[in-house]
Design a protein around this motif. Structure first.
Motif, PDB file in Angstrom:
ATOM      1  N   ASN A   1       0.807  -1.227   0.000  1.00 26.53           N
ATOM      2  CA  ASN A   1       0.000   0.000   0.000  1.00 26.53           C
ATOM      3  C   ASN A   1       0.837   1.272   0.000  1.00 26.53           C
ATOM      4  O   ASN A   1       1.957   1.281   0.513  1.00 26.53           O
ATOM      5  CB  ASN A   1      -0.896   0.050   1.251  1.00 26.53           C
ATOM      6  CG  ASN A   1      -1.822  -1.139   1.350  1.00 26.53           C
ATOM      7  OD1 ASN A   1      -1.577  -2.076   2.109  1.00 26.53           O
ATOM      8  ND2 ASN A   1      -2.879  -1.129   0.567  1.00 26.53           N
ATOM      9  N   ASN A   2       0.262   2.320  -0.532  1.00 30.71           N
ATOM     10  CA  ASN A   2       0.790   3.672  -0.347  1.00 30.71           C
ATOM     11  C   ASN A   2      -0.169   4.406   0.582  1.00 30.71           C
ATOM     12  O   ASN A   2      -1.343   4.587   0.248  1.00 30.71           O
ATOM     13  CB  ASN A   2       0.857   4.422  -1.683  1.00 30.71           C
ATOM     14  CG  ASN A   2       2.088   4.063  -2.489  1.00 30.71           C
ATOM     15  OD1 ASN A   2       3.125   3.689  -1.919  1.00 30.71           O
ATOM     16  ND2 ASN A   2       1.995   4.163  -3.801  1.00 30.71           N
ATOM     17  N   PHE A   3       0.325   4.787   1.733  1.00 31.94           N
ATOM     18  CA  PHE A   3      -0.478   5.560   2.688  1.00 31.94           C
ATOM     19  C   PHE A   3       0.543   6.223   3.597  1.00 31.94           C
ATOM     20  O   PHE A   3       0.898   5.700   4.651  1.00 31.94           O
ATOM     21  CB  PHE A   3      -1.425   4.629   3.461  1.00 31.94           C
ATOM     22  CG  PHE A   3      -2.618   5.329   4.107  1.00 31.94           C
ATOM     23  CD1 PHE A   3      -2.676   6.713   4.261  1.00 31.94           C
ATOM     24  CD2 PHE A   3      -3.690   4.571   4.574  1.00 31.94           C
ATOM     25  CE1 PHE A   3      -3.779   7.337   4.842  1.00 31.94           C
ATOM     26  CE2 PHE A   3      -4.808   5.182   5.161  1.00 31.94           C
ATOM     27  CZ  PHE A   3      -4.853   6.558   5.291  1.00 31.94           C
TER      28      PHE A   3
ATOM     29  N   ARG B   1      -4.509   1.883 -11.148  1.00 32.89           N
ATOM     30  CA  ARG B   1      -3.175   2.095 -11.728  1.00 32.89           C
ATOM     31  C   ARG B   1      -2.437   3.178 -10.949  1.00 32.89           C
ATOM     32  O   ARG B   1      -2.838   4.337 -10.928  1.00 32.89           O
ATOM     33  CB  ARG B   1      -3.348   2.487 -13.208  1.00 32.89           C
ATOM     34  CG  ARG B   1      -2.115   2.967 -13.968  1.00 32.89           C
ATOM     35  CD  ARG B   1      -1.040   1.913 -14.097  1.00 32.89           C
ATOM     36  NE  ARG B   1      -0.145   2.158 -15.227  1.00 32.89           N
ATOM     37  CZ  ARG B   1       0.878   3.029 -15.223  1.00 32.89           C
ATOM     38  NH1 ARG B   1       1.145   3.742 -14.171  1.00 32.89           N
ATOM     39  NH2 ARG B   1       1.636   3.147 -16.301  1.00 32.89           N
ATOM     40  N   CYS B   2      -1.354   2.786 -10.284  1.00 31.95           N
ATOM     41  CA  CYS B   2      -0.543   3.760  -9.552  1.00 31.95           C
ATOM     42  C   CYS B   2       0.397   4.462 -10.522  1.00 31.95           C
ATOM     43  O   CYS B   2       0.848   3.871 -11.509  1.00 31.95           O
ATOM     44  CB  CYS B   2       0.253   3.078  -8.441  1.00 31.95           C
ATOM     45  SG  CYS B   2       1.396   4.180  -7.569  1.00 31.95           S
ATOM     46  N   VAL B   3       0.719   5.706 -10.223  1.00 33.65           N
ATOM     47  CA  VAL B   3       1.633   6.490 -11.056  1.00 33.65           C
ATOM     48  C   VAL B   3       3.028   5.846 -11.083  1.00 33.65           C
ATOM     49  O   VAL B   3       3.814   6.089 -11.977  1.00 33.65           O
ATOM     50  CB  VAL B   3       1.669   7.963 -10.549  1.00 33.65           C
ATOM     51  CG1 VAL B   3       2.458   8.076  -9.247  1.00 33.65           C
ATOM     52  CG2 VAL B   3       2.178   8.925 -11.603  1.00 33.65           C
ATOM     53  N   GLU B   4       3.301   4.968 -10.094  1.00 41.23           N
ATOM     54  CA  GLU B   4       4.596   4.266 -10.050  1.00 41.23           C
ATOM     55  C   GLU B   4       4.655   3.095 -11.030  1.00 41.23           C
ATOM     56  O   GLU B   4       5.589   2.303 -10.982  1.00 41.23           O
ATOM     57  CB  GLU B   4       4.852   3.728  -8.635  1.00 41.23           C
ATOM     58  CG  GLU B   4       4.940   4.807  -7.571  1.00 41.23           C
ATOM     59  CD  GLU B   4       4.761   4.274  -6.142  1.00 41.23           C
ATOM     60  OE1 GLU B   4       5.049   5.027  -5.210  1.00 41.23           O
ATOM     61  OE2 GLU B   4       4.324   3.119  -5.958  1.00 41.23           O
TER      62      GLU B   4
ATOM     63  N   TYR C   1      -4.576   8.227 -11.797  1.00 45.76           N
ATOM     64  CA  TYR C   1      -3.536   7.549 -11.040  1.00 45.76           C
ATOM     65  C   TYR C   1      -3.925   7.428  -9.570  1.00 45.76           C
ATOM     66  O   TYR C   1      -4.706   8.228  -9.051  1.00 45.76           O
ATOM     67  CB  TYR C   1      -2.205   8.298 -11.176  1.00 45.76           C
ATOM     68  CG  TYR C   1      -1.607   8.165 -12.560  1.00 45.76           C
ATOM     69  CD1 TYR C   1      -1.306   6.901 -13.075  1.00 45.76           C
ATOM     70  CD2 TYR C   1      -1.357   9.276 -13.353  1.00 45.76           C
ATOM     71  CE1 TYR C   1      -0.758   6.757 -14.342  1.00 45.76           C
ATOM     72  CE2 TYR C   1      -0.809   9.143 -14.628  1.00 45.76           C
ATOM     73  CZ  TYR C   1      -0.513   7.878 -15.121  1.00 45.76           C
ATOM     74  OH  TYR C   1       0.016   7.738 -16.374  1.00 45.76           O
ATOM     75  N   GLY C   2      -3.321   6.424  -8.937  1.00 45.24           N
ATOM     76  CA  GLY C   2      -3.652   6.089  -7.554  1.00 45.24           C
ATOM     77  C   GLY C   2      -3.642   7.270  -6.601  1.00 45.24           C
ATOM     78  O   GLY C   2      -4.473   7.351  -5.695  1.00 45.24           O
ATOM     79  N   TYR C   3      -2.711   8.211  -6.808  1.00 42.96           N
ATOM     80  CA  TYR C   3      -2.585   9.292  -5.814  1.00 42.96           C
ATOM     81  C   TYR C   3      -3.827  10.171  -5.727  1.00 42.96           C
ATOM     82  O   TYR C   3      -4.022  10.878  -4.739  1.00 42.96           O
ATOM     83  CB  TYR C   3      -1.319  10.124  -6.047  1.00 42.96           C
ATOM     84  CG  TYR C   3      -1.269  10.972  -7.295  1.00 42.96           C
ATOM     85  CD1 TYR C   3      -1.766  12.268  -7.305  1.00 42.96           C
ATOM     86  CD2 TYR C   3      -0.679  10.492  -8.466  1.00 42.96           C
ATOM     87  CE1 TYR C   3      -1.695  13.062  -8.446  1.00 42.96           C
ATOM     88  CE2 TYR C   3      -0.600  11.271  -9.605  1.00 42.96           C
ATOM     89  CZ  TYR C   3      -1.108  12.554  -9.595  1.00 42.96           C
ATOM     90  OH  TYR C   3      -1.029  13.326 -10.720  1.00 42.96           O
ATOM     91  N   LYS C   4      -4.673  10.159  -6.773  1.00 41.71           N
ATOM     92  CA  LYS C   4      -5.913  10.937  -6.708  1.00 41.71           C
ATOM     93  C   LYS C   4      -6.937  10.276  -5.772  1.00 41.71           C
ATOM     94  O   LYS C   4      -7.888  10.899  -5.336  1.00 41.71           O
ATOM     95  CB  LYS C   4      -6.544  11.064  -8.100  1.00 41.71           C
ATOM     96  CG  LYS C   4      -5.720  11.807  -9.134  1.00 41.71           C
ATOM     97  CD  LYS C   4      -5.522  13.275  -8.824  1.00 41.71           C
ATOM     98  CE  LYS C   4      -6.801  14.086  -8.802  1.00 41.71           C
ATOM     99  NZ  LYS C   4      -6.513  15.506  -8.461  1.00 41.71           N
TER     100      LYS C   4
END
Ligand SMILES: Nc1nc2c(c(=O)[nH]1)N[C@H]1C(S)=C(S)[C@@H](COP(=O)(O)O)O[C@H]1N2
Ligand SMILES: [Mo]
Length: 326
Positions: free
Chosen positions: A87-89, A144-147, A242-245
């Motif tokens: 995860n990204n958090f 889809r993550c930006v990574e 992208y995921g960050y949104k």
């Protein structure tokens, strides 16, 4: 239609107590229908996570017809193991495994959300109350993550449209800005002296984007309430971005007149923009976005324009310069 991860049916989920569910899962594994998911990963998950202690949700299941209409292909679900442990958090740490490790610090009940800005009348609502006024649906979307990695996740949530109907924004509202909880006691990185990004995390959409029926406020995954690492108790899901949104653990929703600077754009405007649209032809300054690593699978797949949701959303961007919509 065959999903790679085909678990208990809706009725079983709805009726199951935690204990029954645990035994059903075991039975399901023994019967071998779980051959599509490694027994090891589900067993490990049962042992390591509190996923089975999370309550089932009452929702309208995603049908084959909807799946064909929205995704235009049969998607292979990412395993629970992967979606809840990779995860990204950043509020819980910058490593992929930190959110799962530290997520227990987050208290999600009760959970208050304030609705502010250009609305008829600002108000605060407890999540249980909010959920009694909306329709929960299941939606399986690509993520889809930006990574340049991706997953496929079965969300449970309600259309952002329903929040708009309750909030009653005025004609002045042109954008919506969402914020994550700010509480360093629960989110340890907010107290850290080294912060990669500014907190509270903020993200947003144009009103037109918020009104697209694909846009969800999600409260669950895999037929259960969200875990902390995935943005419990409520997070945004915009599958063509992208995921960050897809901001997590939201406690404020503001309707505003002007475009604002979201967290990632403020952090690095050359790399992360306000739009964050998935576009294989618009490279990140440091890497290509043409392919993605599918978590849980070998190799890479081609990234689709607007993550495969162009039929539903491409009209929003007609005539605009795609290279500026990152
Ligand atoms: N509040 C908050 N929301 C966030 C993030 C974050 O660090 N903090 N990370 C974003 C990024 S970069 C991604 S890829 C997704 C990851 O969602 P997942 O862990 O549920 O797959 O959450 C997004 N939402
Ligand atoms: Mo991301």
């Amino acid at each position: 239609m065959q999903f790679k991860y085909k678990a208990l049916n809706d009725k079983e989920y709805a009726q199951a107590t935690d204990e029954q569910l645990f035994h059903n899962r075991r039975r399901f594994l023994k019967l071998g229908t779980g051959a599509l998911v490694s027994t090891l990963s589900l067993d490990a998950l049962l042992a390591e996570t509190n996923y089975d202690k999370v309550l089932p949700l009452d929702f309208k299941p995603f049908t084959q017809e909807e799946n064909q209409k929205i995704n235009q292909e049969t998607l292979t679900l990412t395993s629970i193991e992967d979606t809840t442990s990779y995860n990204n958090f950043y509020e819980f740490g910058y490593g992929k495994s930190d959110p799962k490790k530290r997520g227990h610090l987050l208290k999600t009940k009760p959970w208050y959300i304030s609705i502010e800005g250009e609305v008829e009348k600002p108000f605060t609502i407890e999540l249980t109350d909010l959920l009694s006024q909306v329709n929960l649906v299941e939606r399986i979307y690509r993520f889809r993550c930006v990574e340049a990695w991706s997953m496929v996740i079965p969300w449970i949530g309600f259309e952002f449209n329903e929040l708009i109907a309750l909030a009653k924004p005025t004609a002045k509202a042109k954008y919506v800005r969402l914020s994550t909880l700010y509480d360093p006691k629960q989110m340890p990185m907010q107290a850290s002296s080294f912060q990669a990004i500014a907190f509270p995390y903020q993200e947003g959409l144009t009103m037109q984007e918020a009104k697209i029926p694909l846009t969800l406020l999600a409260v669950g995954m895999y037929k259960k309430e969200l875990l902390a690492q995935n943005g419990a108790p409520i997070r945004l899901v915009v599958p063509w971005k992208y995921g960050y949104k897809n901001i997590k653990s939201i406690n404020k929703i503001e309707f505003v007149q002007e475009q604002f600077m979201p967290t990632w754009e403020a952090e690095n405007p050359k790399e992360y923009g306000f739009y964050g649209n998935v576009d294989p032809e618009v490279s990140h300054p440091r890497w290509s976005q043409a392919y993605e690593r599918v978590i849980g699978q070998r190799g890479r797949k081609k990234t689709l324009y607007l993550n495969g949701y162009q039929k539903d959303v491409a009209h929003l961007y007609a005539g605009l310069d795609r290279s500026k919509l990152y």
